[in-house]
Design an enzyme around this catalytic site. Structure first.
Site, PDB file in Angstrom:
ATOM      1  N   ASP A  29       0.855  -1.188   0.000  1.00  0.00           N
ATOM      2  CA  ASP A  29       0.000   0.000   0.000  1.00  0.00           C
ATOM      3  C   ASP A  29       0.892   1.240   0.000  1.00  0.00           C
ATOM      4  OD1 ASP A  29      -3.219   0.523   0.974  1.00  0.00           O
ATOM      5  OD2 ASP A  29      -1.803   2.202   1.089  1.00  0.00           O
ATOM      6  N   GLN A  92     -14.483   2.530   1.209  1.00  0.00           N
ATOM      7  CA  GLN A  92     -13.725   2.164   0.004  1.00  0.00           C
ATOM      8  C   GLN A  92     -13.414   3.410  -0.812  1.00  0.00           C
ATOM      9  OE1 GLN A  92     -15.703  -0.720  -2.487  1.00  0.00           O
ATOM     10  NE2 GLN A  92     -13.977  -0.860  -3.925  1.00  0.00           N
ATOM     11  N   HIS A  98     -10.179  -5.196  -3.410  1.00  0.00           N
ATOM     12  CA  HIS A  98      -8.859  -5.455  -2.838  1.00  0.00           C
ATOM     13  C   HIS A  98      -8.993  -5.866  -1.382  1.00  0.00           C
ATOM     14  CE1 HIS A  98      -9.812  -1.163  -2.481  1.00  0.00           C
ATOM     15  NE2 HIS A  98      -9.187  -1.181  -1.313  1.00  0.00           N
TER      16      HIS A  98
HETATM   17  P1  5GP Z   1      -9.653   1.488   0.237  1.00  0.00           P
HETATM   18  O1  5GP Z   1      -9.758   2.789   0.961  1.00  0.00           O
HETATM   19  O2  5GP Z   1     -10.333   1.562  -1.120  1.00  0.00           O
HETATM   20  O3  5GP Z   1     -10.054   0.278   1.029  1.00  0.00           O
HETATM   21  O4  5GP Z   1      -8.098   1.258  -0.015  1.00  0.00           O
HETATM   22  C1  5GP Z   1      -7.398   1.806  -1.082  1.00  0.00           C
HETATM   23  C2  5GP Z   1      -5.951   1.726  -0.716  1.00  0.00           C
HETATM   24  O5  5GP Z   1      -5.198   1.945  -1.868  1.00  0.00           O
HETATM   25  C3  5GP Z   1      -5.516   2.789   0.310  1.00  0.00           C
HETATM   26  O6  5GP Z   1      -4.996   2.158   1.467  1.00  0.00           O
HETATM   27  C4  5GP Z   1      -4.461   3.596  -0.443  1.00  0.00           C
HETATM   28  O7  5GP Z   1      -3.389   3.977   0.375  1.00  0.00           O
HETATM   29  C5  5GP Z   1      -4.044   2.650  -1.541  1.00  0.00           C
HETATM   30  N1  5GP Z   1      -3.573   3.310  -2.749  1.00  0.00           N
HETATM   31  C6  5GP Z   1      -4.153   4.368  -3.352  1.00  0.00           C
HETATM   32  N2  5GP Z   1      -3.468   4.704  -4.466  1.00  0.00           N
HETATM   33  C7  5GP Z   1      -2.429   3.826  -4.549  1.00  0.00           C
HETATM   34  C8  5GP Z   1      -1.360   3.673  -5.488  1.00  0.00           C
HETATM   35  O8  5GP Z   1      -1.227   4.392  -6.462  1.00  0.00           O
HETATM   36  N3  5GP Z   1      -0.475   2.676  -5.247  1.00  0.00           N
HETATM   37  C9  5GP Z   1      -0.590   1.842  -4.159  1.00  0.00           C
HETATM   38  N4  5GP Z   1       0.343   0.911  -4.017  1.00  0.00           N
HETATM   39  N5  5GP Z   1      -1.593   1.966  -3.262  1.00  0.00           N
HETATM   40  C10 5GP Z   1      -2.498   2.944  -3.463  1.00  0.00           C
END
Ligand code: 5GP
Ligand code: ZN
Length: 112
Positions: A29, A92, A98
């Site tokens: 992440d 999300q 994911h």
């Molecule tokens: P969500 O909030 O949708 O459950 O998690 C999305 C995750 O993706 C977040 O923890 C965020 O830090 C991660 N993330 C967002 N953009 C990128 C990126 O460009 N590369 C990586 N490796 N992680 C990302």
């Protein structure tokens, strides 16, 4: 399709590929919330867990068993947490299914 994680899967956006097979990919992440914070994703695009059905049972099973295998590889022997934020209220922010793998510190409950 303009999807961040599809662009990571395709290699358009480079990441450290910690695990990869035909169906799944794991990478760090970008904004880690624990000493170990990885994302495990299906290569096929699903907007969220809510966009899957029993047709995806095998893939979703692999997503969990592979997450456990990666946790072993990451030496998270004292425990870890898997999180699947789903939809707006689920927090999300990236619209491609994911699993978060968080470890290396003690987790609290309830989550925020
Ligand atoms: P969500 O909030 O949708 O459950 O998690 C999305 C995750 O993706 C977040 O923890 C965020 O830090 C991660 N993330 C967002 N953009 C990128 C990126 O460009 N590369 C990586 N490796 N992680 C990302
Ligand atoms: Zn996608």
């Amino acid at each position: 399709m303009d999807c961040l994680f599809c662009n990571i899967t395709s290699g358009t956006i480079p990441v450290t590929r910690l695990f990869e097979n035909e169906h799944l990919l794991a990478f760090p992440d970008i904004n880690p919330q624990a000493p170990t914070h990885l994302l495990i994703i299906p290569k096929q695009h699903f907007s969220s867990l809510a966009h899957t059905t029993s047709e995806q049972s095998e893939l979703l099973g692999q997503l969990l068993t592979t997450s456990a295998e990666i946790a072993r590889q990451q030496h998270l022997a004292t425990g870890y947490r898997l999180v699947i934020n789903t939809g707006h209220d689920g927090g999300q922010t990236v619209g491609h299914l994911h699993v978060h793998l968080l470890g290396g510190r003690h987790m609290t409950w309830p989550p925020g």
